[in-house]
Design an enzyme around this catalytic site. Sequence first.
Site, PDB file in Angstrom:
ATOM      1  CB  CYS A 110      -0.887  -0.065   1.267  1.00  0.00           C
ATOM      2  SG  CYS A 110      -2.095   1.289   1.370  1.00  0.00           S
ATOM      3  CG  HIS A 153      -5.846  -2.306  -1.846  1.00  0.00           C
ATOM      4  ND1 HIS A 153      -4.600  -2.888  -1.053  1.00  0.00           N
ATOM      5  CD2 HIS A 153      -5.664  -0.748  -1.503  1.00  0.00           C
ATOM      6  CE1 HIS A 153      -3.976  -1.830  -0.578  1.00  0.00           C
ATOM      7  NE2 HIS A 153      -4.266  -0.586  -0.834  1.00  0.00           N
ATOM      8  CD  GLU A 154      -7.123   1.565  -4.102  1.00  0.00           C
ATOM      9  OE1 GLU A 154      -6.406   0.913  -4.437  1.00  0.00           O
ATOM     10  OE2 GLU A 154      -6.999   2.587  -3.434  1.00  0.00           O
ATOM     11  CG  HIS A 157      -7.262   2.826   1.368  1.00  0.00           C
ATOM     12  ND1 HIS A 157      -6.334   3.067   2.335  1.00  0.00           N
ATOM     13  CD2 HIS A 157      -6.612   2.243   0.473  1.00  0.00           C
ATOM     14  CE1 HIS A 157      -5.144   2.557   1.973  1.00  0.00           C
ATOM     15  NE2 HIS A 157      -5.390   1.967   0.689  1.00  0.00           N
TER      16      HIS A 157
END
Length: 183
Positions: A110, A153-154, A157
């Site tokens: 990351c 993954h995004e 966040h």
Amino acid sequence: MKDIVRDGNKVLRQQAKKVEFPLSDENKKLAKDLMEYLTVSQDPKLCKKYNLRAGVGLAAPQVGQSKMMASVLVPNDEDESNPIFKDVIINPVILSNSVQRAALTEGEGCLSVDKDIPGFVHRSARITLKYTDVNGKEHTVRLKNYPAIVCQHEIDHLHGTLFYDHINPDDPFDKKDDDIFID
Ligand SMILES: Cc1nc(NNC(=O)[C@H](CC2CCCC2)CN(O)CO)c(F)c(N2CCN3CCOC[C@@H]3C2)n1
Ligand code: NI
């Protein structure tokens, strides 16, 4: 190019706020900057020139903006001009996801986490993703494997989750029979 916020900054552990439409000029610029980072970072010459870490995704909290917005640029190795997935996903929602899991064989990293954290990050192999684009158009797309992993993954966040939260501390390289691994 905007500075990337590092792990430890509370903005990475917050629930990001929904984005209003029509986009303000500030949010239009944010969307542009988030995608520009990816395109520049994926150009070997420019990546070196601006001393960037290459990326295939970037979420607004990583540039200090606690907003539900992230850029995704998953290139197509066969045809540079026709990426597998390229868009800025705003107010994304995963409508459904497979029980079957997929993980990158190499694990994940990351841009906001400087240290290498080894281990499999098992995610849903297939997702149905709904999001709004910068023009206010709603999309519902079915993604699998690599693009599905990047989008998850995004989206993590935007909910204050980092990739290593998913790694099994007792057995970082755990496997199940029907897991998919992506090189
Ligand atoms: C897999 C990969 N992760 C790279 N970096 N990390 C990131 O993108 C982080 C997000 C990814 C980490 C795992 C899933 C999502 C950023 N994240 O923190 C945002 O939240 C890469 F750079 C990369 N590629 C392959 C494609 N290549 C095309 C040519 O240019 C170089 C580029 C390198 N593949
Ligand atoms: Ni990240």
